[in-house]
Scaffold this motif. Structure first.
Motif, PDB file in Angstrom:
ATOM      1  N   ASP A   1      -0.454  -4.379  -3.833  1.00 17.86           N
ATOM      2  CA  ASP A   1      -1.344  -5.132  -2.953  1.00 17.86           C
ATOM      3  C   ASP A   1      -0.990  -6.608  -3.094  1.00 17.86           C
TER       4      ASP A   1
ATOM      5  N   VAL B   1      -0.841   1.122  -6.528  1.00 20.07           N
ATOM      6  CA  VAL B   1      -0.718   0.727  -5.123  1.00 20.07           C
ATOM      7  C   VAL B   1      -0.472  -0.780  -5.088  1.00 20.07           C
TER       8      VAL B   1
ATOM      9  N   CYS C   1       0.820  -1.215   0.000  1.00 24.57           N
ATOM     10  CA  CYS C   1       0.000   0.000   0.000  1.00 24.57           C
ATOM     11  C   CYS C   1       0.861   1.276   0.000  1.00 24.57           C
TER      12      CYS C   1
ATOM     13  N   ASP D   1       2.488   4.656  -1.488  1.00 18.57           N
ATOM     14  CA  ASP D   1       1.865   5.666  -2.343  1.00 18.57           C
ATOM     15  C   ASP D   1       2.356   5.548  -3.779  1.00 18.57           C
TER      16      ASP D   1
END
Length: 881
Positions: free
Chosen positions: A526, A524, A475, A477
């Motif tokens: 994940d 992002v 996560c 930026d």
């Protein structure tokens, strides 16, 4: 008169034996004995078990192996000796024993009757049972050849004709033998092969011309004596055996087997083996056991490389190998099996070759060896290895199974700038372990050297390292710089003029700056997205120099787990019964360690935290339990769950604290206790409305009944027996135990009270003078007066009601209410029904009983805490002070 008993010419052994063996035997015989006649039989085994030689002291008698004693010539007992000795000898044990034989003349008796004559004939038969006949096979004749004579002693008194039947006479082979009718002589008509007919059993008959048979039929055996007419033969045309080379002397190679059709256990079938010749005719390599036919190694050094096989000519001869015995020859082939007694050696000791730099999986050289062992066997199969010069594992050598050559290949690209040549030392072994031959020295491993010259080529940029691992927090930026990946020109060692790009078709999580090689995130990251394999993604990067040469590298993006998920309770609704066992609260978190368990639980509301407590159970679960004896009801408890990373998940735990034994018994009605806002349910509102209407009805009745001056009228017995019980109280009676009961005012001085429990209303009425008391349950929207007025009568002026009027008013309502009372929460009928009681003069202090009566405390009476202000005063009048 019966004819006199015939003279016994030859008798069988009858006779009496001495009690002690090896001492004396007595035979009863006729006075005249013919040649070759049986005198008797002696048990030789009883005297000497293992007798090698059996002889007689008197030449007129011979003794066979079975103990039968025969005469060798005719003799008379009156003129010759009547005693002789049988001599038994065991040569090995050197034992000799003797048996003394006495011959006693048989007494003559003359029978007087035919029966006596027949008896004597049967007992004294001698010549009718001769010893078995012997005929030599392949006899040359002349034919017919007499081989035996059978005679009956009854021929002295009768005319006897002889006949015979059986194999060789009237059965196959027919006509081989015949018997003379008058003399009993048996003749053979031709030669016989023992291997085809080893013996014959014929049946001889002796009869008179009138068909009388004075003799029992005789079974006579004609044995064909073997002649050595069959040479031995080998069971196989060719015997093939194998033996490993360098086997020690005495090792068994194999066994040859021969057979002979002549009579077993005779010299005709006693065989001897020997080796006649050997090919090649060098030093004898094998020996052959004469009796067993077993072939063994004789030469201490069998070398397959010199002689791969031997051919032996073997002979087998009967008559125990005597020169006059018959013999046959056979062939034996002995193959020498290879063992790895020869080490492989290189044909050359030095090799040179060339290869371009950066070439991968290309063959650069083939190497040959010499091995004297059998081609294609594990003893000659070469196994190559690189002994020195391959520390970086850039080379690999394998074996070509067809040519047995070593194939040298480059498995990693060579760098000309790092090394212009490589020198390798290669060794060779065999697939099978090396076996040292006898009288030979251990050999060292054969090796050779290979010089590999690396050729320089114009090559593209090279990433260093070729695989770059980048760890990125989950996560992160978008646009975060996570690293830098650059390549170098191998010739110049710098990165000038090199541009970078990521080919399409890969996971587009990051991009690279085409000039600087800086890597930034474009999405992002994940770990739970399907494109990520176990939280990582491999991305190929291209580096292109000014000349268009391209190099490749790989970026491995590894996502470090982050704390992105809130911990949540797996269950939030619970039912807690009166045992108040703790509830296990379990939380889950989608994150991995260290951002998940262990969890910490907290109750955020102070007031509820004073009523409920949380205690740890394990990393994932805590127990929720009440503090003390808190009221029943439904509690909504805010519980915060904090994971190991400090992330807080808010949860509402709804606990129904119910007065039940098992959760299934809880009716599930909503209750709010311990500080919650009081709300009225539908049935509570309906009960309040019915109570108000009932109170208004009572006031109207009082005004109508007692306003005309009837208040001073005394109550008669009839009124007391048929109407409500008089209760001159302005407060709840002592028998009223529930503080929530609302008293009902009578319409006159006579009366009683009604009990309102929720939506239920109970009336107690009496029937005097022998009538029964009935408990009824009716609605609050009608009154007895209205029922009576419906009948067209005025009730206000009398304040009296007949039993029938009261019964018509109450009975339908009682039936309906009792029917409802007979169904519990699970729609099962209860045990309550209409009950009748005798009138006792006043209301019972115990109040009503059953499901239709007033309920217990804390059971569906919480609506009384939710009364509106105008009803609260009415409720307070019923509270016992």
């Amino acid at each position: 008169m019966a004819p006199a008993a015939p003279r016994l010419v030859l008798g069988l052994l009858v006779l009496s034996l001495c009690c002690e063996a090896c001492k004396k035997v007595i035979f009863h015989v006729p006075s005249e004995l013919e040649a070759d006649k049986l005198v008797g039989r002696v048990d030789l085994k009883e005297c000497l078990q293992s007798a090698d030689l059996i002889s007689s002291s008197d030449g007129n008698f011979k003794v066979l192996e079975d103990g039968s004693v025969y005469t060798t010539s005719a003799l008379s007992l009156s003129a010759e000796k009547k005693t002789f000795t049988i001599i038994l000898k065991d040569i090995q044990e050197q034992v000799e024993k003797k048996i003394h034989v006495d011959l006693v003349e048989e007494e003559k008796k003359t029978p007087n009757t035919r029966h006596a004559r027949d008896t004597v004939l049967k007992r004294t038969k001698r010549r009718w049972g001769p010893i078995p006949s012997v005929m030599i096979e392949n006899s040359l004749g002349p034919f017919p050849l007499q081989i035996q004579q059978v005679q009956s002693d009854t021929a002295q008194n009768y005319t006897i004709y002889y006949s015979a039947s059986g194999p060789g006479i009237d059965q196959d082979p027919k006509g081989l033998f015949y018997i003379e009718r008058e003399t009993g002589n048996i003749f053979a008509t031709r030669a016989v092969d023992r291997e085809q007919y080893p013996s014959f059993q014929i049946i001889c008959f002796a009869t008179t011309p009138d068909g009388y048979s004075p003799e029992v039929p005789l079974v006579h055996t004609i044995r064909i004596e073997d002649d050595n007419d069959n040479a031995p033969y080998f069971t196989q045309d060719l015997f093939e055996f194998c033996v490993p080379e360098n086997s020690r002397p005495g090792v068994v190679v194999g066994k040859v087997i021969a057979e002979d059709r002549d009579e077993p256990y005779t010299l005709h079938t006693t065989l001897k083996y020997r080796i006649v010749s050997q090919t090649p005719p060098i030093t004898p390599a094998f020996s052959l056991h004469g009796d067993t036919g077993v072939i063994s190694v004789l030469l201490p050094q069998l070398d397959r490389e010199l002689v791969p096989s031997y051919t032996l000519l073997v002979e087998v001869r009967d008559m125990a190998g005597q020169p006059f015995g018959l013999c046959t020859t056979g062939t034996v082939v002995v193959k020498i099996e290879d063992t790895n007694d020869n080490a492989p050696t290189f044909k050359q000791l030095q090799y040179e070759t060339r290869v371009e730099e950066n070439r991968v999986n290309v063959e650069v050289l083939r190497i040959s060896v010499v091995d004297l062992d059998e081609p294609g066997s594990p003893g000659s199969g070469a196994v190559y290895e690189i002994i020195r010069g391959n520390d970086d594992q850039a080379f690999e050598i394998t074996t070509d199974k067809n040519t047995n050559e070593g194939i040298l290949c480059v498995t990693k690209g060579l760098d000309y700038e790092a090394a212009k040549q490589r020198i390798l030392v290669i060794g060779v072994n065999n697939e099978a372990p090396y076996l040292l031959a006898p009288h030979s020295q251990q050999l060292s491993q054969s090796t050779c050297s290979v010089t590999v010259h690396v050729l320089d080529v114009d090559e593209g940029p090279v990433f260093k390292p070729c695989l770059l691992r980048l760890d990125v927090k989950e996560c992160e930026d978008i646009g975060t710089a996570i690293g830098r990946y650059v390549a170098q020109d191998p010739e110049t060692g710098n990165s000038e003029g090199i541009r970078y790009r990521i080919p399409p078709g890969q996971c587009n999580w990051v991009n690279i700056d085409d000039k600087s090689g800086e890597i930034r995130t474009v999405r992002v990251l994940d770990r739970d997205i399907g494109e990520m394999r176990r939280g990582q993604c491999n991305i190929t990067v291209l580096a292109i120099d000014r000349n268009g040469k391209t190099g490749t590298g790989t970026i491995q993006v590894c996502i470090v787990p982050g704390n992105k998920n809130f911990p949540r309770l797996t269950q939030t609704d619970y039912i807690m019964c009166r045992d108040r066992n703790p509830i296990s609260l379990t939380a889950q978190d989608g994150d991995e360690a260290p951002y998940s368990a262990p969890f910490e639980y907290r109750i955020n509301d102070r007031r509820l935290a004073s009523m409920w407590k949380l205690t740890p159970h394990d990393d994932n679960s805590w127990y929720l339990s009440p503090k003390g004896d808190i009221p029943y009801g439904i509690y909504e408890i805010p519980v915060s769950v904090i994971d190991n990373g400090g992330k807080i998940g808010e949860n509402i735990v709804r606990v129904n604290l119910c007065d039940c034994v098992t959760p299934t018994e809880c009716d599930g009605r909503t209750r709010q206790l311990a500080g919650g806002n009081v709300t009225l349910g539908l049935w509570a509102i309906l009960a309040m409305i019915l109570g108000s209407l009932l109170l208004l009805l009572i006031l109207i009745t009082i005004c109508g009944c007692c306003g005309a001056g009837v208040m001073n009228r005394q109550v008669t017995d009839d009124c007391a027996n048929h109407n409500l019980i008089i209760s001159n109280t302005e407060a709840p009676g002592e028998e009223v135990m529930d503080h929530n009961i609302i008293p009902l005012q009578s319409t006159c001085d006579q009366g009683g009270y009604g009990v309102k429990t929720g939506e239920q209303q109970t009336f107690e009425m009496v029937k005097g003078r022998g009538h029964t008391l009935e408990s009824v349950k009716g609605g609050g929207h009608q009154t007895l007066g209205s029922v009576k007025e419906g009948g067209g009568q005025t009730m206000m002026d009398t304040c009296r009601y007949s039993y029938s009027e009261w019964h018509n008013f109450t009975h339908p309502r009682l039936g309906e209410k009792v029917h409802l009372c007979r169904q519990d929460e699970e729609q099962k009928h209860s045990e309550d029904y209409l009950l009748s009681y005798n009138y006792e003069g006043k209301g019972s202090l115990a109040g009503s009983v059953g499901c239709c009566s007033d309920q217990h405390e804390e059971e569906a009476l919480d609506f009384l805490d939710q009364l509106e202000p105008k009803f609260r005063t009415l409720a307070e009048t019923c509270i016992k002070r």
